[in-house]
Design a protein around this motif. Sequence first.
Motif, PDB file in Angstrom:
ATOM      1  N   ARG A 131      -2.446 -50.219 -45.890  1.00  0.00           N
ATOM      2  CA  ARG A 131      -1.612 -50.852 -44.795  1.00  0.00           C
ATOM      3  C   ARG A 131      -0.777 -51.905 -45.747  1.00  0.00           C
ATOM      4  N   TYR A 132       0.456 -51.871 -45.294  1.00  0.00           N
ATOM      5  CA  TYR A 132       1.625 -52.917 -45.949  1.00  0.00           C
ATOM      6  C   TYR A 132       0.964 -54.210 -46.362  1.00  0.00           C
ATOM      7  N   PRO A 133       1.080 -54.732 -47.417  1.00  0.00           N
ATOM      8  CA  PRO A 133       0.120 -55.815 -47.833  1.00  0.00           C
ATOM      9  C   PRO A 133       0.704 -57.073 -47.166  1.00  0.00           C
TER      10      PRO A 133
ATOM     11  N   GLU B 250      -0.030 -47.780 -40.600  1.00  0.00           N
ATOM     12  CA  GLU B 250       1.465 -47.559 -39.824  1.00  0.00           C
ATOM     13  C   GLU B 250       1.599 -46.294 -38.987  1.00  0.00           C
ATOM     14  N   GLU B 251       0.918 -45.288 -39.630  1.00  0.00           N
ATOM     15  CA  GLU B 251       1.032 -43.985 -38.931  1.00  0.00           C
ATOM     16  C   GLU B 251       0.367 -44.083 -37.572  1.00  0.00           C
ATOM     17  N   PHE B 252      -0.909 -44.616 -37.597  1.00  0.00           N
ATOM     18  CA  PHE B 252      -1.475 -45.018 -36.082  1.00  0.00           C
ATOM     19  C   PHE B 252      -0.527 -45.646 -35.129  1.00  0.00           C
ATOM     20  N   ARG B 253       0.180 -46.612 -35.637  1.00  0.00           N
ATOM     21  CA  ARG B 253       0.967 -47.273 -34.664  1.00  0.00           C
ATOM     22  C   ARG B 253       2.060 -46.602 -34.317  1.00  0.00           C
ATOM     23  N   LYS B 254       2.763 -45.866 -35.159  1.00  0.00           N
ATOM     24  CA  LYS B 254       4.023 -45.076 -34.885  1.00  0.00           C
ATOM     25  C   LYS B 254       3.670 -43.882 -33.972  1.00  0.00           C
TER      26      LYS B 254
ATOM     27  N   VAL C  15      -0.071 -55.374 -35.034  1.00  0.00           N
ATOM     28  CA  VAL C  15       1.289 -54.868 -35.195  1.00  0.00           C
ATOM     29  C   VAL C  15       1.788 -54.721 -36.493  1.00  0.00           C
ATOM     30  N   VAL C  16       2.874 -53.927 -36.388  1.00  0.00           N
ATOM     31  CA  VAL C  16       3.318 -53.646 -37.777  1.00  0.00           C
ATOM     32  C   VAL C  16       4.660 -54.680 -38.035  1.00  0.00           C
ATOM     33  N   GLY C  17       4.726 -55.304 -39.049  1.00  0.00           N
ATOM     34  CA  GLY C  17       5.817 -56.552 -39.303  1.00  0.00           C
ATOM     35  C   GLY C  17       5.215 -57.586 -38.729  1.00  0.00           C
ATOM     36  N   GLY C  18       4.301 -57.750 -38.361  1.00  0.00           N
ATOM     37  CA  GLY C  18       3.598 -59.228 -37.727  1.00  0.00           C
ATOM     38  C   GLY C  18       3.902 -60.450 -38.732  1.00  0.00           C
TER      39      GLY C  18
END
Length: 322
Positions: A163-165, A227-231, A287-290
Amino acid sequence: MFDIKDVEDNLNSEMLHYFRGERDGYVQVGEKKWFLPVKYKKLAEAYKNFEVRSDDVWIIGYPRSGTSLTEELTWLLTHNLDYEGVKDYRAQFFENNLVLNEKTVKEIIEKFPNEEDIIQKKKNSLELLRNEKKRRVIKTHLPFELLPEDVFKKGCKIIYICRYPKDVAVSYFFLQSSIRHIDFCGDLSKFWQYFRNGNTMFGPYFDHVEQGFKRIGSKNFLFIFYEEFRKNMSAFIRKLTEFLEITLSEEDLTKLKNYMDFENYRKKEINVKDKDNNPVNFCRKGVVGGWKEHFSEIINEEAESWIKMNAERIGIKYPEMK
């Protein structure tokens, strides 16, 4: 075995001040200086010599990268979508005992005696795994080099979730600030410094990710982004089914998606409590980008430089990177 060295005194004292649930201090393991509680000295051999089964599925990732939802999905897929079966501890957190300090645990049980059974289960994760009759799904935050060598030799399926750090750091901060056996008492800025410098449990973050990223293309290994899961959850699940060699009907896929919808999944009780014994949402927002709601301009500037340098070094491109 790797060299296990006590963390330098000044840093150790500072960490014990901020991470109030850890009473005994920290060690750094091997050349990468994996940052772990001092209890690891007693457990390292048990982890390294754990008896692996060829049909095990290992879910590996740095904390707050999506390992819990991936383990739930994987357990269901490998156990005939048994939604009504075992509710707790479907999959086991391999090193659960490591993160539970004995002094803190004793105080919790003295204050809340009804918690003893739950805590003992967590402390006995290796024993539960040894006694498990069904196919095992095992979650771990330990880096590859600290795991049993048979994980790679016996043909186990291995899923590394990344996941994005920036989002990892924020999620990890909120979790470690709320759960009683960690009880971090600093602010996000302080936590970020520890995270970036590799001084949070299971760090350094990028060395952890690198060990997974370098294995892309290996047999029985899947590297996947949270992020693939969320997208696109359908595509994420299909990628898992293909890797696990499982056939899933459209009807079952729809049912599984509804079950794993994040707002439903985050309500799942995972027996995590705060210091007042109140339940903690183990899955916060997902969330992505939280991170954008929490990073200061200074933290973000540091993060951008740090991520760019390490991503280029490793060769990884996150879905969130421009």
